[in-house]
Write a protein that holds these residues in place. Structure first.
Motif, PDB file in Angstrom:
ATOM      1  N   GLY A 362      32.705 -38.845 -10.783  1.00 53.00           N
ATOM      2  CA  GLY A 362      33.700 -38.309 -11.773  1.00 53.00           C
ATOM      3  C   GLY A 362      34.160 -39.139 -13.055  1.00 53.00           C
ATOM      4  N   ASP A 363      33.487 -40.220 -13.158  1.00 52.88           N
ATOM      5  CA  ASP A 363      33.686 -41.113 -13.897  1.00 52.88           C
ATOM      6  C   ASP A 363      33.885 -40.812 -15.483  1.00 52.88           C
ATOM      7  N   ALA A 364      32.992 -39.718 -15.844  1.00 53.54           N
ATOM      8  CA  ALA A 364      33.388 -39.297 -17.233  1.00 53.54           C
ATOM      9  C   ALA A 364      34.556 -38.541 -17.497  1.00 53.54           C
ATOM     10  N   PHE A 365      35.284 -38.113 -16.303  1.00 53.73           N
ATOM     11  CA  PHE A 365      36.425 -37.192 -16.592  1.00 53.73           C
ATOM     12  C   PHE A 365      37.648 -38.397 -16.314  1.00 53.73           C
ATOM     13  N   LEU A 366      37.574 -39.487 -15.877  1.00 57.12           N
ATOM     14  CA  LEU A 366      38.649 -40.305 -15.446  1.00 57.12           C
ATOM     15  C   LEU A 366      39.624 -40.456 -16.536  1.00 57.12           C
ATOM     16  N   GLY A 367      40.860 -40.382 -16.400  1.00 59.70           N
ATOM     17  CA  GLY A 367      41.891 -40.426 -17.651  1.00 59.70           C
ATOM     18  C   GLY A 367      41.836 -38.969 -18.270  1.00 59.70           C
ATOM     19  N   LYS A 368      41.123 -38.286 -18.131  1.00 60.76           N
ATOM     20  CA  LYS A 368      41.342 -36.830 -18.754  1.00 60.76           C
ATOM     21  C   LYS A 368      41.960 -35.719 -17.721  1.00 60.76           C
ATOM     22  N   ARG A 369      42.159 -34.460 -18.152  1.00 57.47           N
ATOM     23  CA  ARG A 369      42.838 -33.440 -17.449  1.00 57.47           C
ATOM     24  C   ARG A 369      41.862 -32.611 -16.686  1.00 57.47           C
ATOM     25  N   LEU A 370      42.667 -31.909 -15.709  1.00 54.91           N
ATOM     26  CA  LEU A 370      41.771 -31.039 -14.880  1.00 54.91           C
ATOM     27  C   LEU A 370      41.300 -29.769 -15.942  1.00 54.91           C
ATOM     28  N   GLY A 371      42.147 -29.629 -17.092  1.00 55.40           N
ATOM     29  CA  GLY A 371      41.542 -28.524 -17.849  1.00 55.40           C
ATOM     30  C   GLY A 371      40.528 -28.952 -18.600  1.00 55.40           C
ATOM     31  N   ASP A 372      40.170 -30.215 -18.932  1.00 52.34           N
ATOM     32  CA  ASP A 372      39.066 -30.722 -19.602  1.00 52.34           C
ATOM     33  C   ASP A 372      37.826 -30.575 -18.797  1.00 52.34           C
ATOM     34  N   VAL A 373      37.948 -30.586 -17.325  1.00 53.48           N
ATOM     35  CA  VAL A 373      36.815 -30.438 -16.634  1.00 53.48           C
ATOM     36  C   VAL A 373      36.366 -28.933 -16.714  1.00 53.48           C
ATOM     37  N   ALA A 374      37.349 -28.104 -16.471  1.00 54.38           N
ATOM     38  CA  ALA A 374      36.834 -26.704 -16.527  1.00 54.38           C
ATOM     39  C   ALA A 374      36.371 -26.221 -17.947  1.00 54.38           C
ATOM     40  N   ALA A 375      37.042 -27.066 -19.199  1.00 52.64           N
ATOM     41  CA  ALA A 375      36.483 -26.471 -20.567  1.00 52.64           C
ATOM     42  C   ALA A 375      34.930 -27.035 -20.765  1.00 52.64           C
ATOM     43  N   ALA A 376      34.734 -28.386 -20.147  1.00 55.48           N
ATOM     44  CA  ALA A 376      33.368 -28.939 -20.368  1.00 55.48           C
ATOM     45  C   ALA A 376      32.368 -28.111 -19.438  1.00 55.48           C
TER      46      ALA A 376
END
Length: 547
Positions: A362-376
């Motif tokens: 999950g390195d690309a989302f480290l420091g980002k939000r769970l919402g960013d995961v869904a949007a991506a």
């Protein structure tokens, strides 16, 4: 090794004595002279430190820490990572086994499953567990820490030993068995902790809590240290439950990482303070906090408790099962009335930041939000099932090894709680793996508290007392107050300059103004550089008899 510290502003930690200019002489692990050092004694010092007016105080006590396990592994400076974080903030004593998740007791056949549960909070030790009791754990831990470490006996650990990760109330016989375990473990513990949002303690009731508190106090006086059942919509009922259990059980009450979660609850701060005052009217009481508007915990906590019961494999099975996902989504969307719903009280998926992942996944989302995961992944409607389903996929891909930062608070509430004279400080520092982005509190909590004290007008003698002698007395451990004969675990800091420099994006930046730290007379931090002692001077904290 004898060390002479000259020209310091001495704050002895008792909360009453005004800071005064003076010197200190350390011989071995003790202070032998304080204030005025005879010339004959000073001449025999092996080393001299010119403090040049900096503040000399007892080493700070972290009242709530998660570094007992993975925190023993070397960090980027070659010393145990929990000690690295602690010393940068002037901390020389850590209290672990918090949130009911103590490293023992644990049945041999449950060790692997329990280690997997604790990994996002406490990290991993890099070797097999070889202990079942607190005494055996402390034998393993001895020699692995530069700072001192005390441990609570944890409710969830005890419950797992007796009844597994069962999603139900305890029977009378099971409660008696848990009481017997606590009586066995209490002599090695500082207090009794629980985490009423974590499995399986989440399934207990007030009757069970009071019985277990009473069992601990039948062995020795000790505090009850709860992560209460709800710190948001149901905070008042949750605090009432914990305080009532402490009063009925006959022990002291320590309100852990005090906060008010969610915008619709900030106006409850007066009632929260009223409950804390009520507790203090009935039993010895103390609170602790970290001065941040966000918390941090294992990612498991965002899921409803019933789906977290059973083994780790069963929980992961629920995360993979489509019908379970739909039910979990419905629970999450239903609000926070019946459970501590992190996604809800943080305002949705975008209120949850990703602090730890399975390395390489999950390195690309480290420091980002769970919402960013869904949007991506093509689901920008963050209230939709599809967005939550994408987040569930992310958890499965990472084998559930997620830690989160929950953005739930506001600055006025934090400052109001901080000003309470019974408020101690903690880091609640988690132990994520290499290259991850932990909550900045792990390093910044104590320097930030000193900055707040300076800026908000809390006297120097008071904030030092709240970081040292006050929690030591509450934990019934040796007094750290500076005097001839006292332990030489010390911090030298710049009261006019000390502050945190890290934040949520760059959490590992060291603070400024913590100039030197000694543990039992051994200099371990100087000007931001660690001195690695051999052997490590850290000791196992034990309670002392109550006068």
């Amino acid at each position: 090794m004898n060390t002479l510290i000259r020209n310091a502003l001495i704050v002895n930690g008792d909360g009453e004595t005004e800071p005064y200019a003076g010197d200190a002489l350390i011989e071995g692990d003790r202070i032998v002279h304080l204030g005025e050092v005879p010339a004959s004694a000073a001449s025999g010092a092996d080393s001299t430190v010119d403090a040049d007016g900096l503040t000399l105080a007892p080493g700070f006590i972290d009242c709530h820490n998660h570094g007992a396990l993975g925190g023993t592994r070397p960090g980027r400076n070659g010393i145990p990572v929990a000690c690295e974080n602690a010393l940068l903030g002037g901390v020389t004593k850590r209290i672990c086994g918090t949130d009911g998740l103590s490293p023992a007791p644990v049945a041999p056949e449950h060790r692997a499953d329990y280690a997997a549960l604790l990994k996002p909070l406490d990290g991993e030790i890099g070797e097999d567990w070889n202990w079942s009791t607190l005494e055996e754990f402390q034998a393993w831990h001895r020699g692995r820490s530069i700072t001192d470490m005390g441990v609570h006996v944890g409710h969830s650990a005890v419950r797992r030993l007796v009844m597994g990760n069962a999603a139900r109330k305890a029977t009378e016989d099971e409660t008696r068995q848990m009481m017997a375990v606590i009586k066995r473990e209490a002599p090695r513990a500082i207090g009794f902790s629980t985490g009423l949002i974590y499995n399986p303690a989440v399934f207990s009731d007030e009757r069970e809590l009071a019985a277990l508190i009473r069992a601990f106090n039948e062995v020795k006086p000790g505090g009850f240290f709860p992560h209460i059942r709800n710190e948001s919509d149901a905070i008042l009922d949750a605090m009432g439950e914990a305080i009532n259990a402490a009063i009925e059980g006959g022990g002291a009450y320590g309100n852990e990482h005090t906060k008010v979660g969610g915008p619709r609850n900030y106006d409850k701060i007066g009632q929260v303070e009223g409950l804390l005052t009520s507790a203090a009217d009935n039993v010895p009481s103390m609170e602790n906090m970290y001065l941040y508007t966000a918390g941090s915990t294992t990612g498991d906590a965002i899921f409803p408790p019933e789906f977290r019961s059973g083994t780790r494999d069963e929980f992961m099975g629920h995360l993979r099962e489509p019908s379970s996902r739909r039910k979990m989504f419905e629970w999450i969307r239903s609000g926070s009335a019946t459970w501590e719903n992190f996604i809800d009280f943080c305002g949705g998926l975008q209120g949850i930041q990703i602090a730890g992942i399975k390395e390489g996944v999950g390195d690309a989302f480290l420091g980002k939000r769970l919402g960013d995961v869904a949007a991506a992944r093509g689901f920008p409607d963050l209230d939709s099932f599809e967005a939550h389903d994408a987040v569930f996929d992310f958890f499965v891909e990472n084998d559930g090894l997620i830690t989160i930062i929950s953005h739930h608070g506001d600055e006025p509430t934090v400052q109001r709680l901080f000003k309470r004279p019974t408020m101690a400080i903690c880091t609640d520092g988690l132990m994520p793996g290499p290259g991850q982005k932990p909550h900045p509190r792990s390093i910044g909590a104590f320097p930030k508290a000193l900055r707040y004290a300076r800026e908000l007008g809390v006297p120097l003698k008071e904030i030092v007392y709240r970081m040292t002698a006050m929690p030591a007395a509450f934990f019934h451990i040796e007094s750290p107050v500076l005097r001839p004969g006292a332990d030489a675990s010390l911090v030298l800091f710049d009261w006019e300059r000390v502050r945190e420099l890290n934040d949520y994006e760059d959490p590992t930046i060291p603070p400024e103004g913590i100039e030197r730290v000694w543990v039992h007379g051994t200099l371990v931090l100087e000007g931001g550089t660690f001195h690695i002692p051999h052997p490590y001077p850290g000791r196992i904290l034990q309670t002392v008899p109550v006068a």
